[in-house]
Design a protein around this motif. Structure first.
Motif, PDB file in Angstrom:
ATOM      1  N   MET A   1      29.840  95.623  59.296  1.00  0.00           N
ATOM      2  CA  MET A   1      28.800  96.589  59.605  1.00  0.00           C
ATOM      3  C   MET A   1      27.856  96.668  58.410  1.00  0.00           C
ATOM      4  N   PRO A   2      26.558  96.592  58.659  1.00  0.00           N
ATOM      5  CA  PRO A   2      25.595  96.664  57.554  1.00  0.00           C
ATOM      6  C   PRO A   2      25.680  98.003  56.813  1.00  0.00           C
ATOM      7  N   LYS A   3      25.361  97.944  55.532  1.00  0.00           N
ATOM      8  CA  LYS A   3      25.443  99.144  54.699  1.00  0.00           C
ATOM      9  C   LYS A   3      24.521 100.252  55.206  1.00  0.00           C
ATOM     10  N   TRP A   4      23.318  99.913  55.648  1.00  0.00           N
ATOM     11  CA  TRP A   4      22.379 100.928  56.127  1.00  0.00           C
ATOM     12  C   TRP A   4      22.914 101.620  57.370  1.00  0.00           C
ATOM     13  N   LEU A   5      23.623 100.872  58.235  1.00  0.00           N
ATOM     14  CA  LEU A   5      24.170 101.465  59.444  1.00  0.00           C
ATOM     15  C   LEU A   5      25.306 102.437  59.115  1.00  0.00           C
TER      16      LEU A   5
END
Length: 55
Positions: A1-5
């Motif tokens: 999962m991307p950090k921003w998400l």
């Protein structure tokens, strides 16, 4: 999962859980300081939990 998400999910989750706590505590007649401290603690815990998830 991307950090921003993870950051977005953590923020939204923290706000949602803190609001649920504040509403429930208000209905139970808790003092306002308990509502505030509880909401901040729950929100911070939720945000930290989502922030520590695996990359």
């Amino acid at each position: 999962m991307p950090k921003w998400l993870k950051m977005v999910l953590g923020t939204v989750g923290a706000i949602a859980i803190a609001l649920v706590w504040a509403i429930a505590a208000t209905w139970m007649g808790a003092p306002s300081i308990l509502i505030t401290v509880g909401a901040v603690a729950i929100g911070a815990g939720t945000y930290t939990y989502f922030g520590q998830g695996s990359s």
